[in-house]
Enzyme design. Structure first.
Site, short mmCIF file in Angstrom:
data_model
loop_
_atom_site.label_atom_id
_atom_site.label_comp_id
_atom_site.label_asym_id
_atom_site.label_seq_id
_atom_site.Cartn_x
_atom_site.Cartn_y
_atom_site.Cartn_z
N LYS A 40 1.07 4.13 -2.94
CA LYS A 40 0.67 5.52 -2.70
C LYS A 40 1.84 6.48 -2.88
O LYS A 40 1.65 7.62 -3.33
CB LYS A 40 0.04 5.64 -1.30
CG LYS A 40 -1.26 4.83 -1.14
CD LYS A 40 -2.36 5.29 -2.10
CE LYS A 40 -3.71 4.68 -1.82
NZ LYS A 40 -4.76 5.13 -2.73
N TYR A 91 0.85 -1.21 0.00
CA TYR A 91 0.00 0.00 0.00
C TYR A 91 0.88 1.26 0.00
O TYR A 91 0.66 2.18 -0.80
CB TYR A 91 -0.90 -0.03 1.24
CG TYR A 91 -1.93 1.07 1.29
CD1 TYR A 91 -3.10 1.01 0.54
CD2 TYR A 91 -1.74 2.20 2.11
CE1 TYR A 91 -4.05 2.02 0.58
CE2 TYR A 91 -2.69 3.21 2.16
CZ TYR A 91 -3.84 3.11 1.40
OH TYR A 91 -4.77 4.13 1.45
#
Ligand code: NAD
Length: 246
Positions: free
Chosen positions: A159, A155
Site C-alpha cells: 500500500k 500489506y
C-alpha cells in the site's frame, strides 16, 4: 459517454465505488476474479442499468497477472472505445500473519495483487489516456500504507508502494492532464468485519477517535471527490475517523 474501469469491483468497497461511478454517469467495466463472484458482478451491473441507466461489462481477470490485465483492457476498449476516462485500481488482499512464518507465495501474492496489479493496469490504460490527453487514476491504498501495522509487512509495503507509484506517475503525466491519486481508507465495514467477533469489533471502534467504523460509501465519496476535482494529483485522501493524522 464516459468510461471507467474498476478492478475488484463486485463487492465491499469496490461495489460501492462501481455504483458511485454509475451514479456519476460512467459506463463501467467491472473486473472480478473468481467464478464465485460472477453472480455478484452481474447483480451490480444490473443495478447500474436500472438505477443509473448506464452500461456495465463484467470481465473476469486475475489482475496480479500481466496477461489478464492486457485482456481486461482490450475487452474494455472493444466494448466502449479507446477513451478510458477513469481507472480505479481497487483489488486487494491481505494475509495478517507473523512475518517469520509467512511463506514466500503468500507475501508475493499480496505484493502482486495489491501493487503490481496497479502497475500492469496503468501500463495498459495510461497510453490511451495519453492519446486522449486526459484521464484520472484512483488507487485504493490504505492507512497501512501510511503507518506500520504488526503482522502486515507485505500489506503495508504494497500500500505504501501504491502511494509512491501514484506520486511518480503524477509527476510524469501532469502535463498530459492525467491525474493520479490514492485513497487510504481506515477501518471500513465489509464482509471481513461482519464475520468476526462483534465484541472485538466494538472494542476496535472505540479505539478510533470518531468511535465508529467507516462505511463503504465513505470511500466511494472520496473517489467521487478525486474524480471531480480537476487540480488534485499525486495526493492521498484518508477517510479514517481520525485513527491516523499525519
Ligand atoms: P474485499 O475483499 O471485499 O474486496 C477486494 C476485492 O478485490 C474483491 O472483489 C476481490 O475479488 C478482488 N480481488 C482480490 N484479488 C484479485 C485479483 N487477483 N484479481 C482481481 N480481483 C481481485 O475487501 P474490501 O475491504 O472491499 O477491499 C477493497 C480495497 O480496499 C482493497 O484494496 C483493500 O486493501 C482496501 N482497504 C480496505 C479496508 C477495509 O477496512 N475494508 C481498509 C483499507 C484499505
Amino acid at each position: 459517454m464516459k468510461t471507467a474501469i474498476i478492478t475488484g469491483g463486485s463487492r465491499g468497497i469496490g461495489e460501492a465505488m462501481t455504483l458511485k461511478l454509475g451514479e456519476m454517469g460512467y459506463n463501467v467495466v467491472v473486473n472480478y476474479r473468481s467464478d464465485s463472484s460472477k453472480g455478484l458482478t452481474e447483480a451490480v451491473i444490473a443495478k447500474l442499468k436500472t438505477e443509473y441507466g448506464v452500461e456495465g461489462l463484467a470481465v473476469q481477470a486475475d489482475v496480479s497477472k500481466y496477461e489478464d490485465c492486457e485482456k481486461l483492457v482490450k475487452t474494455a476498449v472493444e466494448a466502449f472505445g479507446e477513451k478510458i476516462d477513469v481507472l480505479v485500481n481497487n483489488a486487494g488482499i491481505t494475509n495478517n500473519a507473523a512475518f517469520c512464518e509467512l511463506p514466500r507465495e503468500s507475501y508475493m501474492a499480496v505484493l502482486e495483487t495489491n501493487l503490481i496489479s496497479a502497475f500492469h493496469m496503468c501500463h495498459f490504460v495510461v497510453p490511451y489516456m495519453v492519446k486522449a490527453n486526459g484521464g484520472c487514476v484512483v488507487n485504493t491504498s490504505s492507512i497501512g500504507g501510511l503507518m506500520g501495522v504488526a503482522n502486515q509487512a507485505d500489506y503495508c509495503a504494497s500500500k505504501a508502494g501504491l502511494i509512491g507509484m501514484t506520486r511518480a506517475l503524477a509527476m510524469e503525466f501532469g502535463k498530459q492532464n492525467i491525474r493520479f491519486n490514492c485513497i487510504c481508507p481506515g477501518m471500513i465495514w465489509t464482509d471481513m468485519l461482519r464475520g468476526v467477533n462483534q465484541d472485538e469489533v466494538a472494542a476496535l471502534a472505540q479505539s478510533i477517535p470518531m468511535g465508529k467504523i467507516g462505511d463503504v460509501e465513505d470511500i466511494a465519496n472520496a473517489m467521487e471527490f478525486l474524480i471531480k476535482d480537476k487540480y488534485m494529483t499525486g495526493q492521498y485522501v484518508s477517510p479514517n475517523g481520525g485513527i491516523y493524522m499525519p
